[in-house]
Scaffold this active site. Structure first.
Site, PDB file in Angstrom:
ATOM      1  CB  THR A 153      -2.993   3.870   0.741  1.00  0.00           C
ATOM      2  OG1 THR A 153      -2.974   4.701  -0.430  1.00  0.00           O
ATOM      3  CG2 THR A 153      -4.224   2.983   0.708  1.00  0.00           C
ATOM      4  CG  LEU A 164      -1.887  -1.115   1.437  1.00  0.00           C
ATOM      5  CD1 LEU A 164      -2.601  -0.959   2.781  1.00  0.00           C
ATOM      6  CD2 LEU A 164      -2.893  -1.154   0.301  1.00  0.00           C
ATOM      7  CG  ASP A 165       0.332   4.193  -2.938  1.00  0.00           C
ATOM      8  OD1 ASP A 165       1.118   3.364  -3.411  1.00  0.00           O
ATOM      9  OD2 ASP A 165      -0.603   4.719  -3.581  1.00  0.00           O
ATOM     10  NE  ARG A 166       4.400   9.312   2.680  1.00  0.00           N
ATOM     11  CZ  ARG A 166       5.022  10.425   2.293  1.00  0.00           C
ATOM     12  NH1 ARG A 166       6.304  10.594   2.557  1.00  0.00           N
ATOM     13  NH2 ARG A 166       4.366  11.359   1.626  1.00  0.00           N
TER      14      ARG A 166
END
Length: 312
Positions: free
Chosen positions: A139, A135-137
């Site tokens: 998110t 997951l993105d930072r």
């Protein structure tokens, strides 16, 4: 949690320890089994296996778990929502990077898990042990992590076969007349900015499904809540695809989210949350189904937009 003690009753005779403990504790069997595996449970003073069959008169003691250890660079491990000896599902908080990479060498999720004593599949490599998707930072939400090499390979194969059901909630700008849709567009790095991704014919195949869950307003701007499902897992996929479709994620300045919308909703990051995870366990075949409610910042933004949070 404080330590707890239970006395097995005659009607408990023949039950496996993990099954009985799950009932007494009011928790999933996987969590009870994980307690036993970590040595937190004794039967008549002795550490026992989860497969132990009760006779019906034992004293079962559940030790209070220790305070969560601090991970690398002072980062605590994320909350564990499901766990057995092969894999775990964690709730990644906003701001936590999943694994070391360019610009971040410490204070990551994998380092925090390792520092907390969780085994991680070596098959993922030295930098990304146990990580099969990310997951993105900025998110938040659910992430599955492999603890054994067998689970790692099984999860990788399941992702390739598109058998892992990953659901997200995204609040986006604009209104769609259709109630649902699909974005099928290849994604690759933006040649003008290597930190961004874009839809490009030279990219990798990517498919995102979306369905309208609610509509509202951010000031005088319309917004809608989308339930998104991934078929593929490209970097920034949902953010790129929704921006490409003309509906940037609220608060996502990288991909066209407006400052006015973010300000009206009190957002300091993109409104994107991994809300549900469904998969068949790669080793045991057990169905794993985990849901994660919206964190406070996103729930607050939804309230300001006048959109009701969907039932889990």
């Amino acid at each position: 949690m404080t330590s707890r003690r239970f006395r097995a009753a005659p009607e408990d005779a023949g039950l496996r320890l993990d099954v009985a403990l799950a009932g007494w504790m009011g928790e999933p069997r996987s969590r009870a089994a994980a307690r036993i595996q970590r040595g937190e449970v004794t039967v008549d003073g002795n550490i026992a296996a989860k497969s132990l069959r009760l006779a019906g008169d034992e004293t079962v003691q559940v030790a209070a778990p220790p305070d969560p250890p601090r991970g690398a660079a002072g980062v605590p491990p994320p909350p564990v929502r499901w766990e057995d000896e092969h894999l775990m599902v964690v709730a990644k908080p906003v701001g936590l990077v999943v694994h070391p990479g360019t610009g971040r060498t410490a204070g990551t999720l994998v380092q925090a898990l390792a520092a907390a004593g969780y085994p991680l599949a070596r098959a993922g490599g030295e930098v990304r042990p146990g990580i099969v998707h990310r997951l993105d930072r900025d998110t938040s939400g659910l992430l599955v992590v492999a603890k054994t090499d067998a689970a790692y390979q099984g999860l990788v194969d399941a992702l390739k076969r598109r058998e892992v059901d990953r659901r997200y909630l995204a609040l986006v700008e604009g209104i769609e007349t259709a109630g649902s849709g699909r974005v099928d567009a290849p994604i690759g790095r933006d040649p003008r900015d290597r930190k961004r991704f874009t839809v490009t014919a030279a990219g990798s195949p990517a498919v995102t499904h979306w369905e309208v869950s609610g509509v509202g307003h951010a000031g005088d701007r319309p917004v809608m809540l989308l339930a998104c499902r991934l078929e593929t897992g490209r970097t920034h996929q949902i953010r790129v695809h929704l921006a490409f479709a003309g509906h940037p994620v609220a608060g996502d300045r990288t991909y066209g989210g407006g400052r006015d919308v973010a300000a009206a909703l009190g957002l300091t990051r993109p409104f994107l949350h991994a809300v549900a995870l469904r998969l068949d366990h790669p080793v045991t075949g057990e169905r794993v189904a985990v849901d994660e409610p919206l964190p406070d910042d996103l729930a607050g933004a939804l309230d300001l937009a006048g959109v009701a949070a969907p039932a889990s």
